[in-house]
Design an enzyme around this catalytic site. Structure first.
Site, PDB file in Angstrom:
ATOM      1  N   CYS A   1       0.869  -1.190   0.000  1.00 26.79           N
ATOM      2  CA  CYS A   1       0.000   0.000   0.000  1.00 26.79           C
ATOM      3  C   CYS A   1       0.897   1.229   0.000  1.00 26.79           C
ATOM      4  O   CYS A   1       2.112   1.121  -0.106  1.00 26.79           O
ATOM      5  CB  CYS A   1      -0.910  -0.021   1.229  1.00 26.79           C
ATOM      6  SG  CYS A   1       0.020   0.208   2.726  1.00 26.79           S
TER       7      CYS A   1
ATOM      8  N   ARG B   1       3.813  -4.857   2.403  1.00 25.41           N
ATOM      9  CA  ARG B   1       3.273  -5.388   3.665  1.00 25.41           C
ATOM     10  C   ARG B   1       3.404  -6.917   3.649  1.00 25.41           C
ATOM     11  O   ARG B   1       2.427  -7.622   3.517  1.00 25.41           O
ATOM     12  CB  ARG B   1       1.818  -4.960   3.852  1.00 25.41           C
ATOM     13  CG  ARG B   1       1.579  -3.459   3.768  1.00 25.41           C
ATOM     14  CD  ARG B   1       2.044  -2.688   4.978  1.00 25.41           C
ATOM     15  NE  ARG B   1       1.292  -2.970   6.170  1.00 25.41           N
ATOM     16  CZ  ARG B   1       0.188  -2.317   6.541  1.00 25.41           C
ATOM     17  NH1 ARG B   1      -0.292  -1.387   5.752  1.00 25.41           N
ATOM     18  NH2 ARG B   1      -0.440  -2.622   7.660  1.00 25.41           N
TER      19      ARG B   1
ATOM     20  N   ASP C   1       1.499   5.004  13.683  1.00 22.97           N
ATOM     21  CA  ASP C   1       0.152   5.420  13.267  1.00 22.97           C
ATOM     22  C   ASP C   1      -0.192   6.833  13.704  1.00 22.97           C
ATOM     23  O   ASP C   1      -1.200   7.378  13.262  1.00 22.97           O
ATOM     24  CB  ASP C   1      -0.902   4.454  13.824  1.00 22.97           C
ATOM     25  CG  ASP C   1      -0.846   3.136  13.091  1.00 22.97           C
ATOM     26  OD1 ASP C   1      -1.501   2.176  13.545  1.00 22.97           O
ATOM     27  OD2 ASP C   1      -0.125   3.058  12.081  1.00 22.97           O
TER      28      ASP C   1
ATOM     29  N   ARG D   1     -12.050   4.602   6.615  1.00 19.14           N
ATOM     30  CA  ARG D   1     -11.619   3.253   7.043  1.00 19.14           C
ATOM     31  C   ARG D   1     -11.369   3.231   8.545  1.00 19.14           C
ATOM     32  O   ARG D   1     -11.490   2.189   9.173  1.00 19.14           O
ATOM     33  CB  ARG D   1     -10.332   2.851   6.324  1.00 19.14           C
ATOM     34  CG  ARG D   1     -10.486   2.684   4.842  1.00 19.14           C
ATOM     35  CD  ARG D   1      -9.218   2.189   4.204  1.00 19.14           C
ATOM     36  NE  ARG D   1      -8.744   0.978   4.877  1.00 19.14           N
ATOM     37  CZ  ARG D   1      -7.664   0.316   4.475  1.00 19.14           C
ATOM     38  NH1 ARG D   1      -6.963   0.743   3.463  1.00 19.14           N
ATOM     39  NH2 ARG D   1      -7.290  -0.777   5.106  1.00 19.14           N
TER      40      ARG D   1
HETATM   41  C1  EPZ Z   1      -0.635  -3.141  12.320  1.00 18.68           C
HETATM   42  O1  EPZ Z   1      -0.256  -3.480  10.990  1.00 18.68           O
HETATM   43  C2  EPZ Z   1      -1.663  -2.034  12.196  1.00 18.68           C
HETATM   44  N1  EPZ Z   1      -2.826  -2.522  11.465  1.00 18.68           N
HETATM   45  C3  EPZ Z   1      -1.052  -0.833  11.466  1.00 18.68           C
HETATM   46  O2  EPZ Z   1      -2.026   0.207  11.477  1.00 18.68           O
HETATM   47  C4  EPZ Z   1       0.166  -0.358  12.261  1.00 18.68           C
HETATM   48  O3  EPZ Z   1       0.785   0.698  11.566  1.00 18.68           O
HETATM   49  C5  EPZ Z   1       1.149  -1.520  12.429  1.00 18.68           C
HETATM   50  O4  EPZ Z   1       0.487  -2.642  13.062  1.00 18.68           O
HETATM   51  C6  EPZ Z   1       2.349  -1.142  13.289  1.00 18.68           C
HETATM   52  O5  EPZ Z   1       1.915  -0.710  14.539  1.00 18.68           O
HETATM   53  C7  EPZ Z   1      -3.712  -3.308  12.127  1.00 18.68           C
HETATM   54  O6  EPZ Z   1      -3.541  -3.620  13.292  1.00 18.68           O
HETATM   55  C8  EPZ Z   1      -4.903  -3.761  11.345  1.00 18.68           C
HETATM   56  P1  EPZ Z   1       3.368  -5.070  11.561  1.00 18.68           P
HETATM   57  P2  EPZ Z   1       0.660  -4.792  10.723  1.00 18.68           P
HETATM   58  O7  EPZ Z   1       3.184  -6.488  11.173  1.00 18.68           O
HETATM   59  O8  EPZ Z   1       0.248  -5.886  11.637  1.00 18.68           O
HETATM   60  C9  EPZ Z   1       7.034  -5.533   8.600  1.00 18.68           C
HETATM   61  C10 EPZ Z   1      -3.357   1.919  10.595  1.00 18.68           C
HETATM   62  O9  EPZ Z   1      -3.067   3.037  10.159  1.00 18.68           O
HETATM   63  N2  EPZ Z   1       6.607  -6.956   8.537  1.00 18.68           N
HETATM   64  O10 EPZ Z   1       3.719  -4.725  12.982  1.00 18.68           O
HETATM   65  O11 EPZ Z   1       0.677  -5.043   9.274  1.00 18.68           O
HETATM   66  C11 EPZ Z   1       6.029  -4.628   7.902  1.00 18.68           C
HETATM   67  O12 EPZ Z   1       6.293  -4.570   6.517  1.00 18.68           O
HETATM   68  C12 EPZ Z   1      -2.528   0.707  10.214  1.00 18.68           C
HETATM   69  O13 EPZ Z   1      -4.306   1.681  11.394  1.00 18.68           O
HETATM   70  C13 EPZ Z   1       7.406  -7.866   7.852  1.00 18.68           C
HETATM   71  O14 EPZ Z   1       8.442  -7.523   7.293  1.00 18.68           O
HETATM   72  O15 EPZ Z   1       2.087  -4.222  11.178  1.00 18.68           O
HETATM   73  C14 EPZ Z   1       6.262  -3.308   8.572  1.00 18.68           C
HETATM   74  O16 EPZ Z   1       7.374  -2.670   7.989  1.00 18.68           O
HETATM   75  C15 EPZ Z   1      -1.433   1.065   9.226  1.00 18.68           C
HETATM   76  N3  EPZ Z   1       7.008  -9.172   7.791  1.00 18.68           N
HETATM   77  C16 EPZ Z   1       6.609  -3.707  10.018  1.00 18.68           C
HETATM   78  O17 EPZ Z   1       7.015  -5.073   9.965  1.00 18.68           O
HETATM   79  C17 EPZ Z   1       5.847  -9.614   8.390  1.00 18.68           C
HETATM   80  O18 EPZ Z   1       5.547 -10.824   8.314  1.00 18.68           O
HETATM   81  C18 EPZ Z   1       5.453  -3.570  10.977  1.00 18.68           C
HETATM   82  O19 EPZ Z   1       4.435  -4.426  10.542  1.00 18.68           O
HETATM   83  C19 EPZ Z   1       5.060  -8.670   9.072  1.00 18.68           C
HETATM   84  C20 EPZ Z   1       5.460  -7.351   9.148  1.00 18.68           C
END
Ligand code: EPZ
Length: 423
Positions: free
Chosen positions: A122, A127, A311, A403
């Protein structure tokens, strides 16, 4: 949810005054709704579920798998799960919302198989879900990815000690739900420590899953054969709450945000205190006093909880664009979460991006402009800037904002803002 209009027109420069109630947390509601899939002929009742586009997408996804959803009251739902459900997540819904990937763990644990398209990237970065998949493989799942679709199989997941390379929120949630029905105990280390994780642990506990969340970045889950019907509430939305607090600061207003858990925004409050904001904290609310003093510049790096949340980064950048001095914000969680700064600069902000750092040279005043929301939190930041700016701002692509922000137009109007929705 009625089709909501796609442009917000803001006539800025009015101090926000009054009080509002924070909504249920979007990022807590999504995983706890997915947890209902662990049930075989049972019901999960959830209170304080916000009315948002993303929640509707999750409702559509659960219904497509066979879950029957009843509205018991405003923001209260019953998720009734039959004995047999489908295990294939429709591509259209997964593409629409990355959080759809949270059905993978519970589906695999409960059906022994799951088919789910890889969630797309996105505007804030790619992601990937490699940490989710790696953990499930460690628990004995066979996983294949063919033309962008995950095919997962596991007759019975086995409890394991898993170390997360990064404290990923989604990976922590998926693996906790998978562990609920695994054979034996699962210990996950270096987990995410966001409050949403505690909410999921509480919901799984209400379904009879023995969970020990030691608060030390580690969780122990004893797998059971069947979970039972459960009932719980969604925690308040810490990110929505701080969006309104920052809007109050930017407009020089005096507002109270009720129904929050102040501990959940400690890092933000500490930064605001450092920047000279004037507020008081009660056990479930924050009151911001209008001291008409400009914030002074502060710097920070976004970090996993309990660090400064990514966030709230765009919203804080908008507030610092009016501060006295130069602020530095380093975005360490996502690859590209500064797209919105071009839009803020159209309003007179002075922000330069160097690698993963935004250099914000505070200005005295912003002026209205036509701007576009590039993602959910960027949209919120642009609305806040429009509220503080002199003149008219039109924020388009409001679909991103709907959203995650329930009734943001009505809430802002109740605080005295001059906003209206246009097609
Ligand atoms: C959650 O996303 C939230 N979404 C996001 O909120 C929030 O920004 C994020 O956590 C961090 O706090 C929901 O809870 C629905 P991560 P998530 O897995 O779970 C990398 C909003 O605005 N990563 O902690 O996807 C990833 O690319 C949204 O409400 C990997 O590399 O976040 C990112 O750089 C946006 N491999 C970092 O870790 C994986 O398998 C954090 O991702 C998983 C993640």
């Amino acid at each position: 949810m009625a089709e909501l209009k796609n442009i917000m027109r803001i006539d800025g420069g009015v101090p926000l005054n009054g009080s509002i109630k924070a909504q249920g947390a979007k990022n807590a509601a999504l995983p706890v709704m997915a947890a209902c899939l662990l049930l075989k002929g049972g019901t999960l009742t959830l209170d304080n579920v916000p009315d948002l586009y993303d929640i509707n997408t999750m409702r559509e996804l659960l219904k497509s798998l066979g879950v029957n959803i009843k509205d018991l009251a405003a923001n209260k739902i019953a998720l009734e799960v039959p004995e047999d459900i489908k295990y294939e997540a429709p591509e259209s819904l997964v593409r629409k919302m990355r959080a759809s990937s949270l059905v993978l763990g519970p589906l695999l644990a409960r059906c022994g198989k799951a088919v789910m398209p890889l969630p797309g990237g996105c505007s804030i970065g790619s992601r990937p879900i490699d940490l989710h998949l790696k953990g499930l493989v460690q628990m004995g799942a066979k996983i294949e990815i063919r033309s962008g679709v995950v095919y997962a199989k596991a007759d019975k997941l086995r409890g394991r000690r898993i170390y997360l390379d990064f404290p990923s929120v989604g990976a922590t949630e998926n693996l906790m739900m998978a562990a609920a029905l695994a054979h034996g105990e699962t210990i996950i280390e270096n987990i995410a420590r966001e409050p949403e994780i505690d909410n999921l642990a509480s919901v799984l506990g209400s379904m009879g899953v023995p969970i020990d969340l030691e608060g030390t970045g580690c969780v122990r889950i004893k797998g059971i054969d069947e979970v039972s019907s459960g009932c719980d509430s969604v925690i308040p939305d810490r990110i929505e709450a701080c969006t309104y607090i920052l809007a109050g600061i930017m407009t020089g207003g005096h507002i109270t945000v009720n129904n929050i858990i102040p501990d959940h925004i400690d890092s933000i409050l500490a930064k605001l205190e450092e920047a000279g904001a004037n507020f008081s904290v009660s056990k479930d609310s924050i009151t911001l006093f209008n001291n008409n003093k400009r914030l002074h510049a502060v710097s920070f790096r976004t970090m996993p909880f309990p660090g400064f949340p990514t966030d709230a980064q765009p919203q804080m950048a908008a507030a610092l664009s009016l501060a006295k001095g130069v602020s530095l914000i380093e975005e360490s969680v996502f690859q590209a979460r500064f797209l919105y700064t071009d839009e803020l600069n159209k309003m007179g902000a002075d922000i330069k991006i160097k690698g993963d750092t935004a250099i914000i040279n505070g200005v005295e005043e912003l002026h209205g402009a036509d701007v576009k929301a590039t993602d959910l939190r960027a949209g919120a930041a642009l609305i806040m800037a429009g509220l503080a700016a002199k003149g008219i701002t039109q924020v388009s692509d409001m679909v991103h904002v709907w959203r995650g922000y329930e009734a943001i137009d009505a809430k802002l109007k109740s605080l005295g803002a001059r906003v209206e929705l246009l097609d």
